[in-house]
Scaffold this motif. Structure first.
Motif, PDB file in Angstrom:
ATOM      1  N   LEU A  12       0.831  -1.210   0.000  1.00 16.95           N
ATOM      2  CA  LEU A  12       0.000   0.000   0.000  1.00 16.95           C
ATOM      3  C   LEU A  12       0.863   1.257   0.000  1.00 16.95           C
ATOM      4  CD1 LEU A  12      -2.875  -0.947   2.488  1.00 16.95           C
ATOM      5  CD2 LEU A  12      -3.012  -0.730  -0.003  1.00 16.95           C
ATOM      6  N   MET A  13       1.906   1.257   0.806  1.00 13.70           N
ATOM      7  CA  MET A  13       2.792   2.427   0.838  1.00 13.70           C
ATOM      8  C   MET A  13       3.459   2.623  -0.521  1.00 13.70           C
ATOM      9  SD  MET A  13       2.475   3.930   3.728  1.00 13.70           S
ATOM     10  CE  MET A  13       3.816   5.111   3.599  1.00 13.70           C
ATOM     11  N   GLN A  14       3.896   1.541  -1.125  1.00 10.42           N
ATOM     12  CA  GLN A  14       4.540   1.642  -2.441  1.00 10.42           C
ATOM     13  C   GLN A  14       3.559   2.172  -3.481  1.00 10.42           C
ATOM     14  OE1 GLN A  14       6.242  -2.033  -3.796  1.00 10.42           O
ATOM     15  NE2 GLN A  14       7.045  -1.131  -5.655  1.00 10.42           N
ATOM     16  N   LYS A  15       2.315   1.743  -3.416  1.00 14.41           N
ATOM     17  CA  LYS A  15       1.299   2.141  -4.385  1.00 14.41           C
ATOM     18  C   LYS A  15       0.856   3.593  -4.203  1.00 14.41           C
ATOM     19  CE  LYS A  15      -2.177   1.743  -7.323  1.00 14.41           C
ATOM     20  NZ  LYS A  15      -1.914   1.966  -8.722  1.00 14.41           N
ATOM     21  N   PHE A  16       0.681   4.033  -2.959  1.00 10.39           N
ATOM     22  CA  PHE A  16       0.048   5.330  -2.723  1.00 10.39           C
ATOM     23  C   PHE A  16       0.996   6.425  -2.231  1.00 10.39           C
ATOM     24  CE2 PHE A  16      -3.385   2.216  -2.606  1.00 10.39           C
ATOM     25  CZ  PHE A  16      -4.189   2.750  -3.592  1.00 10.39           C
TER      26      PHE A  16
END
Length: 174
Positions: free
Chosen positions: A116-120
């Protein structure tokens, strides 16, 4: 800012961003009305998602009445964001995101929070800004709804074929 601001105030904001005076605003116009809190433009993908959520006529624009509801939606998310931004940094770090999503009822593994951190995290600074936070929450909600429609026994597990999986994803307004 609890509740919906004064209708006249919202009308003035709407008219200010409705550059072509069409009576409806598109994603580019809406982007100018929204503030990220860090002097950067709102993520165009987040704006597009929100237009899709509030565009009753499916024309990729929102009317003033839609705008009122969208404004309240953004204001509500802003309150949520601020409540989980424990250090008042105008962003959410991984620990704050975990606290937030766990509070919402999600149970994700540590590696998935990394995903999630990588995506957003568009800035690659290890934090998620307000607009990307909204996008993260909208995407999770929409994908969860698509999953839940298939998880009729509510076991948290579904069996789908590849084409059915693609249909689920592509029919979701992401």
């Amino acid at each position: 800012m609890a509740g919906v601001p004064d209708r006249n105030y919202l009308l003035s904001v709407f008219q200010k961003v409705d550059k072509d005076r069409s009576g409806a605003i598109d994603a580019l116009e809406l982007q100018t009305a929204l503030s990220n809190g860090n002097w950067t433009p709102f993520n165009p993908d987040t704006v597009r998602l929100m237009i899709g959520m509030f565009d009753k006529a499916n024309k990729n624009v929102i009317t003033f009445e839609d705008f009122i509801h969208l404004w309240k939606y953004v204001t509500d998310w802003q309150q949520v964001f601020r409540s989980f931004d424990r250090d008042n940094s105008n962003n959410i770090n991984k620990e704050e995101l975990k606290t937030c999503l766990t509070t919402f009822g999600y149970r994700f593994s540590e590696p998935f929070f990394d995903v999630l951190m990588q995506k957003f995290d568009r800035t690659r600074k290890g934090v998620i800004y307000f607009d990307d936070f909204i996008q993260c929450c909208i995407v999770l909600q929409m994908l969860t709804q698509a999953f839940a429609a298939q998880d009729v026994e509510r076991r948290g597990v579904i069996t789908v074929g590849y084409e059915q999986f693609l249909g689920m994803i592509f029919s979701t307004k992401l």
